[in-house]
Design an enzyme around this catalytic site. Structure first.
Site, mmCIF file in Angstrom:
data_model
loop_
_atom_site.group_PDB
_atom_site.id
_atom_site.type_symbol
_atom_site.label_atom_id
_atom_site.label_comp_id
_atom_site.label_asym_id
_atom_site.label_seq_id
_atom_site.Cartn_x
_atom_site.Cartn_y
_atom_site.Cartn_z
ATOM 1 N N ARG A 23 -14.329 84.072 25.837
ATOM 2 C CA ARG A 23 -15.666 83.391 25.647
ATOM 3 C C ARG A 23 -16.468 83.714 24.392
ATOM 4 N NH1 ARG A 23 -13.825 79.666 28.383
ATOM 5 N NH2 ARG A 23 -14.657 79.048 30.239
ATOM 6 N N HIS B 278 -12.542 74.894 20.575
ATOM 7 C CA HIS B 278 -12.126 75.496 22.101
ATOM 8 C C HIS B 278 -11.158 74.397 22.668
ATOM 9 C CE1 HIS B 278 -14.398 77.168 25.659
ATOM 10 N NE2 HIS B 278 -13.043 77.136 25.873
ATOM 11 N N GLU C 238 -21.758 77.604 21.646
ATOM 12 C CA GLU C 238 -21.210 76.495 21.639
ATOM 13 C C GLU C 238 -21.920 75.225 22.266
ATOM 14 O OE1 GLU C 238 -17.176 75.989 23.693
ATOM 15 O OE2 GLU C 238 -16.840 78.148 22.876
#
Ligand code: NAP
Ligand code: GLV
Ligand code: GLV
Length: 314
Positions: free
Chosen positions: A233, A280, A262
Site C-alpha cells: 500500500r 495499481h 492514490e
C-alpha cells in the site's frame, strides 16, 4: 435482498446474481455522498478499495449484512465499526496471490534492468546501434531480496525469487517456518533487512504500524545500488521522501504499483527516469479479476444464507 455494486466488474455479475435486486454502478466512482445514499437500504455491498466504508457510512445503513471488498487489502473499511453492528466484511485472499506476486516481480525486473527508461529511448528512435554501456542495470541472480510482510503474496514472491537464485530475507510479525523451508528465506529485523538488501519488496498491508515505515532515514540505510518495489500500500512509503531519495540516487531505482495519496501521484515521480510507475494493477489479470468477482458474489450469497464465508475478516 438488494446488493449495491459500486463499480463495473469484468464479470457477468448480473447473470451470477440474477436472484437478487442489484444497484449496479456502471458510471464514475461514487462520491462519498452518493455511496451513502445508495448504501442506505442495501443488504449487501460489493465495494472497491477506492470506496471509503467508514463508521459513518456503516451506521447510516439500515439493512446492511455484508461488505464484500473486491480486494484482499481492506484498509478502506472500518472493520471494527462493521463488527460492532454485526456487518460481515469479506475480502479476496488467495485468488489474487500469484497474479499480484507476478506483477511485483515484473516491477522488480523492470526497475533493475531499466525497462521503462530504455523502452522510451527506443520509441524515441534514439537506438543507433549496440553499445557496451547502454542502459546498464542490476542483476537479480545471486542478490539478496528482502520481503517486508511475508504473507501470501510475499511468500509467492519468495518462491519466484528462489528460482532466480536470490538469497531471501523477510521481515514479518511472525515466523513462517514452512515458507522458510520451501524458499530458504530467513527472518531478520527491519534494520538488518534494510542494510543487507539489494532488493526490497513491500507486500505488507496498510496498518497504523506499517504507515511511513519507509522514510528518508530508511533509504539512507539502504545500499545505493538497491531497488525498492511497493505492491503493498502506498502509505507504507513516505512518497515525498522517496522522490528525494531517487532524485539524489540514494537508492538505484524503484517500481511502484501503489501510491500514498492514490489516485494522486507526487509530481516529482513523473520527472524521474529511475522509477517504474504502474497504476495499481497488481491483481489485474483477466482470470484473477474474474475469480475475485466470483468470490465476492459467493461471500454475499453465503452471508445472506446465514453461512460463514472462509474469507471473513470481521
Ligand atoms: P497477508 O497474507 O495477510 O500478508 C500480509 C503480511 O504482512 C503478513 O505476513 C503479516 O505478518 C505482515 N505484516 C503485517 N503487519 C506487519 C508489520 N507491522 N511488520 C511486518 N509485517 C507485517 O496478505 P496478502 O494477501 O499477502 O496481501 C498483502 C497486502 O498486499 C494487502 O493487504 C494489500 O495491501 C496488498 N495488495 C496489493 C495489491 C496490488 O494491486 N498492488 C494486490 C493485492 C494485495 P504476520 O503474518 O506475521 O501477521
Ligand atoms: C489490491 O490492492 C488488493 O488489496 O487486492
Ligand atoms: C548479445 O546479444 C549477445 O549475443 O551477447
Amino acid at each position: 435482498m438488494k446488493i449495491l455494486i459500486t463499480a463495473e466488474l469484468p464479470f457477468e455479475i448480473e447473470k451470477y446474481l440474477k436472484d437478487y435486486e442489484l444497484d449496479y454502478n456502471k458510471g464514475d466512482q461514487l462520491s462519498p455522498k452518493e455511496l451513502k445514499k445508495r448504501a442506505k437500504d442495501a443488504d449487501g455491498i460489493i465495494s472497491m478499495l477506492s470506496d471509503k466504508i467508514d463508521k459513518e457510512l456503516i451506521d447510516s445503513c439500515e439493512n446492511l449484512k455484508i461488505v464484500a471488498n473486491y480486494a484482499v487489502g481492506y484498509n478502506n473499511i472500518d472493520v471494527q465499526a462493521a463488527s460492532e453492528r454485526g456487518v460481515a466484511v469479506c475480502n479476496t485472499p488467495d485468488v489474487l496471490t500469484q497474479s499480484t506476486a507476478e506483477l511485483g516481480f515484473s516491477l522488480m525486473m523492470a526497475a533493475a534492468r531499466r525497462i521503462s527508461e530504455s523502452e522510451k529511448f527506443t520509441r524515441a528512435k534514439k537506438f543507433k546501434g549496440w553499445k557496451p554501456d547502454l542502459f546498464l542495470g542490476m542483476d537479480l541472480h545471486g542478490k539478496t531480496l528482502c520481503i517486508f510482510g511475508f504473507g501470501r503474496i510475499g511468500q509467492a514472491v519468495a518462491k519466484m525469487a528462489s528460482g532466480f537464485n536470490m538469497n531471501i530475507l523477510y521481515n514479518s510479525r511472525s515466523e513462517k517456518t514452512q515458507a522458510e523451508l520451501l524458499t530458504g528465506a530467513k527472518k531478520v529485523s527491519f534494520e538488518d533487512m534494510i542494510r543487507k538488501s539489494d532488493f526490497v519488496i513491500i507486500t505488507a498491508p496498510a496498518t497504523p504500524e506499517t504507515k511511513h515505515k519507509f522514510t528518508m532515514q530508511t533509504f539512507r540505510q539502504m545500499k545505493s545500488s538497491a531497488v525498492l518495489v511497493n505492491i503493498g500500500r502506498g502509505e507504507i512509503v513516505k512518497e515525498s521522501d522517496l522522490v528525494v531519495a531517487l532524485q539524489n540516487n540514494v537508492i538505484f531505482s524503484a517500481g511502484l504499483d501503489v501510491y500514498e495519496f492514490e489516485p494522486k501521484i507526487d509530481e516529482g515521480l513523473f520527472k524521474l527516469d529511475n522509477v517504474v510507475l504502474a497504476p495499481h494493477i497488481g491483481s489485474g489479470s483477466f482470470a484473477t479479476r474474474d475469480a475475485m468477482a466470483k468470490l465476492c458474489c459467493d461471500s454475499v450469497i453465503k452471508v445472506f444464507k446465514g453461512e460463514t464465508p472462509h474469507n471473513l475478516v470481521s
